[in-house]
Design an enzyme around this catalytic site. Structure first.
Site, short mmCIF file in Angstrom:
data_model
loop_
_atom_site.label_atom_id
_atom_site.label_comp_id
_atom_site.label_asym_id
_atom_site.label_seq_id
_atom_site.Cartn_x
_atom_site.Cartn_y
_atom_site.Cartn_z
N ASP A 182 -6.96 1.24 0.84
CA ASP A 182 -7.07 1.35 2.29
C ASP A 182 -8.49 0.96 2.70
O ASP A 182 -9.26 0.45 1.89
CB ASP A 182 -6.72 2.77 2.75
CG ASP A 182 -7.76 3.81 2.31
OD1 ASP A 182 -8.66 3.47 1.52
OD2 ASP A 182 -7.65 4.96 2.78
N LYS A 206 0.83 -1.20 0.00
CA LYS A 206 0.00 0.00 0.00
C LYS A 206 0.87 1.26 0.00
O LYS A 206 0.64 2.18 -0.79
CB LYS A 206 -0.92 0.00 1.21
CG LYS A 206 -1.75 1.26 1.35
CD LYS A 206 -2.48 1.28 2.69
CE LYS A 206 -2.95 2.67 3.02
NZ LYS A 206 -3.48 2.79 4.38
#
Length: 214
Positions: A142, A124
């Site tokens: 997310d 991420k």
């Protein structure tokens, strides 16, 4: 594989996002690729607002790996102790700064594999840096994107990897660059976890979510 109607629905949703905000921006403050990387690493299990508050003074004196190493772990902790998991994060920031100096000539690399080789940098974080700094159409999933992707059916998936792949597979190429920012901002301010603001939603008529709060 989605139907033509589903493809048109997704196109329409992203066209509306684009018309409202053509160039969405991430909310983490940074001055270069290195400070972006540090800010994103600090943002895990923390708010962007909290990270920005901590890093404004920090980045004035430590905006390169060399300066961060000169600052040292103990003094770094003094700047970021308001952020959750600050000791572990400080340790990783010093380690990644050393690795950037030793292996990458002090520069943040532009490949996902190289970024993920850095301490404390997962997929991420790497995707955020690739998207925001290097302008790659990388999708940093997310909790907001995971929620919006599944609620709207734009990018369904049982885990973040599946949602990331859904965005890449289902969202038209012309919207890929900004897709994750549009979805993050929509999830943060409109399609909220506990009480989505469906009455203010730009794509409410395109959304199949069956528990709408109108």
């Amino acid at each position: 594989m989605e139907t033509h109607a589903e493809y048109r629905r997704i196109c329409e949703a992203f066209q509306r996002f684009k018309e409202r905000e053509a160039e969405p921006k991430g909310e983490l403050e940074h001055v270069n690729a290195y400070t972006l990387l540090v800010a994103v690493a600090l943002s895990a299990q923390a708010t962007d607002v909290g990270v920005n508050k901590a890093t404004r003074a920090l980045f004035e004196i430590a905006d390169t790996p060399k300066k961060m190493l000169d600052l040292g772990e103990d003094r770094l902790i003094g700047y970021i102790k308001s952020i959750g998991l600050y000791r572990n994060k400080a340790r990783n920031i010093i380690k990644l700064s050393r690795q950037l100096n030793e292996e990458f000539d002090g520069e943040v690399p532009s490949s996902r594999a190289a970024l993920e080789s850095l301490p404390g940098v997962g997929r991420k974080t790497a995707n955020v840096v690739l998207n925001m700094w290097f302008r790659h159409p990388a999708q940093a999933v997310d909790t907001h994107i995971f929620r919006v992707g599944n609620r709207t059916g734009i990018a369904p998936g049982k885990n973040v990897e599946q949602v990331e792949r859904s965005i890449e597979d289902r969202v038209p190429a012309q919207y890929q660059q900004h897709a994750h920012h549009w979805l993050i901002l929509h999830g943060r301010y409109v399609c909220k976890a506990r009480k989505p603001l469906c009455g203010r939603c730009l794509i409410e008529d395109l959304c199949p979510y069956d528990e709408k709060q109108l």
